[in-house]
Design a protein around this motif. Structure first.
Motif: not given
Length: 684
Positions: A441-462
């Protein structure tokens, strides 16, 4: 009766002849006895010729008054047509070139023909010059060979009538005669044969003045690039006016023998740097000796240009790139950064749009450019390319702050939204890319820190590609920054661009676009401006390299600096702060890719790293490596971007090391380790 008529005619003719002789004798007597002194005085009277007195070109300084380009006084060898005896030009040239060659001096010769084994061949990468040679100078068939041109010029310049010349001597004379034609040598426009010659050479030419009629030694200002290799791509260079340029430049008052800015600031600021020529009157006695040399119309020097560049930071950025890329070559294997081909680094002031450093590697010195252009042109890894402004690279994860900002503003997510990373993104049946880890589980600030591709796949698609690109453009991605020098536009991935290159845009392509892949490709200077816009709270400034324009003596400001705003972000301040927080965590919290380098750094840094896959199909090709950053975090002043071509390593080591070296220079005021001149001091 008939006989008397003939006698009468003869008498008439005789009388007429006597009258003509009388008139001639009377006129001759008048010239010699009555007006002889007058004509003798006219013959002995001094003769005057008016020629152009060249104005000094404006100089170029960095933001702190350190000189980058200055003028120095030197001796030039100038041909004056009115005093050059017809038919002696070739012998004069041969005498001078032999003399200058023995002194290790050079002269002006841009003929695009060289000799190989005694045969004429065209120089490489001189297509335009060769075309002009054939059409304008040699006036020969466009399909003619170099030897055809050589033979034609031998006859045109009557070099073939000189006995005992080697083919090398023929080429030498031909080169100078070609240059004289190219520069429109005439009574009005003298030809500068050689510039900045030594005092000893001046003496030797003066001793041979009887053998070189029409040759004058003149003291003139010459361009000196004292900056060496600092910001050579930015400064640019000057050169002669080409035939295709003359028609347009004539309207601005240029002559064929003028020089003009060809690239960089020298070209962009031509109107300010160029001075206004004056006139010089040369008086010679009846024997051709100069008895007076007087400026009858004062030339007006051009204005001086003050750049936003800080030489100290610029040099540090260049050195950082060279150090890291050399280290990669020496210690890493291909595929892991050992095949790095170059890089760029940009530093800007986030609150003004001033560019403090615009570094590219490999680089060169302007003197090297002027004396050995062909070697640079053919050198490995294209040192002539300004990678900072014209190199276009996929940003990789450095794109994620832009996507996060758009998603926050559009309500796609908020600061508390949680997305669970299960590594494999399975929304599409036919395209299921993976993340580099299982982040949970990640919020946007943590996703930026971890550079999580999964998070941004989903955000980008939406969010969708249309809105993603809307915010990207507001941040300056895929848009020119407004620099005074040449720059590339960059590419924003999307249906429109895909169709323009014959590709099909598939729904799943938005996933790659959201992590800075696909067709997304930007310049390093765009990346710096993008992060600067986030850092300052949403003002997208036009980047600029000109701080001000001053009079030649630096006493008057002609054009003051002006910060121009391109747009304000349509984004709430809270959303910007959330993205900045994520970038803070990249550099300052455990697990962030920058934590290793900046956890104890004396200035708080915020950054985002990226590794972008290349489209190269060769084996063992490294990915591109990028990083964007700003500092200090609480009161941002500087934005830095770094791109390493094929420099990507798994731990982001190279791009972060480069960036840290630049920040070390920014926050250190020690000039003792920098090989540059002091502020407001001209170099000798």
């Amino acid at each position: 009766m008939e006989e008397n008529r003939h006698i009468g005619r003869r008498i008439t003719l005789l009388v007429a002849l006597l009258i003509l002789v009388g008139v001639y004798v009377a006129r001759l007597a008048e010239y010699q006895l009555i007006r002889g002194d007058e004509f003798e005085a006219q013959a002995a009277a001094p003769k005057q010729t008016t020629i152009t007195a060249k104005a000094a070109r404006g100089e170029i300084y960095d933001r702190n008054g350190r000189p980058l380009v200055v003028n120095k006084m030197g001796f030039s060898v100038v041909f004056l047509k009115q005093y050059m005896t017809e038919g002696t030009e070739n012998q004069t040239i041969l005498t001078l070139t032999n003399l200058l060659s023995s002194q290790g001096e050079t002269w002006n010769d841009t003929l695009p023909i060289q000799l190989e084994g005694g045969q004429a061949v065209f120089e490489e990468d001189r297509d335009k010059d060769i075309e002009n040679l054939k059409s304008d100078i040699a006036k020969i068939n466009p399909y003619s060979t170099a030897q055809n041109c050589f033979d034609t010029l031998l006859k045109k310049y009557e070099i073939d009538e000189m006995e005992g010349l080697t083919v090398e001597q023929q080429r030498t004379i031909m080169g100078v005669r070609y240059e004289m034609d190219l520069r429109a040598f005439s009574t009005r426009y003298p030809f500068t044969f050689a510039e900045d010659i030594s005092d000893d050479t001046v003496t030797r030419i003066s001793e041979n003045n009887i053998e070189t009629p029409g040759v004058s030694i003149q003291r003139e200002s010459t361009r000196e690039y004292v900056s060496g290799d600092i910001a050579a791509h930015v400064i640019g260079n000057t050169g002669p006016i080409y035939a295709e340029e003359l028609e347009e430049l004539k309207e601005k008052g240029y002559a064929m023998d003028d020089v003009v800015g060809k690239s960089g600031i020298e070209k962009a600021m031509e109107d300010e740097l160029r001075g206004q020529d004056g006139e010089k009157t040369i008086t010679r006695d009846s024997e051709g000796n100069v008895v007076e040399d007087e400026i009858t119309k004062e030339p007006v020097a051009g204005n001086s240009v003050i750049l936003t560049i800080d030489s100290r930071i610029q040099l540090a950025a260049q050195n950082a790139l060279e150090t890291i890329i050399t280290d990669l070559h020496e210690n890493n294997a291909p595929g892991n950064g050992g095949d790095c081909t170059g890089g760029a680094a940009v530093v800007t002031d986030v609150n003004t749009g001033e560019v403090l450093a615009l570094a590219t590697y490999p680089y060169y010195s302007i003197d090297e450019y002027l004396t050995d252009y062909n070697s640079l042109l053919n050198a490995e890894n294209t040192p002539l390319l300004n990678r900072a402004t014209s190199g276009v690279y996929p940003p990789g994860s450095s794109m994620k702050p832009a996507v996060a900002l758009g998603a926050l503003q559009e309500g796609t997510i908020d600061a508390n939204s949680v997305i669970k990373c299960t590594r494999k993104y399975t929304y599409y049946d036919d395209y299921q890319p993976t993340c580099l880890g299982y982040h949970g589980n990640e919020t946007v600030d943590v996703a930026l820190k971890n550079s999580c591709n999964y998070f941004f796949f989903d955000v980008g698609r939406r969010l969708g590609i249309t809105k993603m690109n809307f915010y990207s453009r507001q941040l300056g991605l895929g848009e020119k920054t407004g620099l005074e020098i040449s720059e590339s536009t960059g590419i924003l991935a999307g249906k429109e661009y895909s169709e323009s290159i014959g590709q099909v845009w598939n729904p799943g392509d938005v996933l790659q676009a959201a992590i800075g892949q696909g067709n997304n490709a930007f310049t390093p200077v765009q990346l710096a401006n993008y992060v600067a816009t986030i850092a300052n709270g949403g003002t997208h400034y036009q980047l600029h390299l000109i701080k001000s324009v001053k009079s030649y003596d630096m006493n008057e400001t002609v054009v003051p600096e002006e910060a121009n705003t391109l747009n304000e972000l349509s984004v709430n301040e809270d959303n910007i702060d959330e993205v900045k927080l994520g970038m803070y965590k990249v550099a300052n919290e455990q697990g962030g890719t920058g934590y290793r380098y900046f956890k104890d750094y004396p200035v708080t840094i915020a950054c985002k790293t990226g590794t972008a896959e290349t489209t190269d199909t060769k084996k063992n090709i490294s990915n591109h490596s990028t990083v964007i950053s700003f500092a200090p975090y609480d009161e941002p002043q500087y934005a830095v971007s770094v791109v390493l071509e094929h420099g990507g390593t798994a731990n982001f080591d190279s791009n972060l090391r480069t960036m840290k070296m630049i920040y070390d220079a920014i926050f250190t005021e020690d000039d003792s380790v920098q090989q540059i001149s002091p502020e407001s001091t001209l170099l000798p």
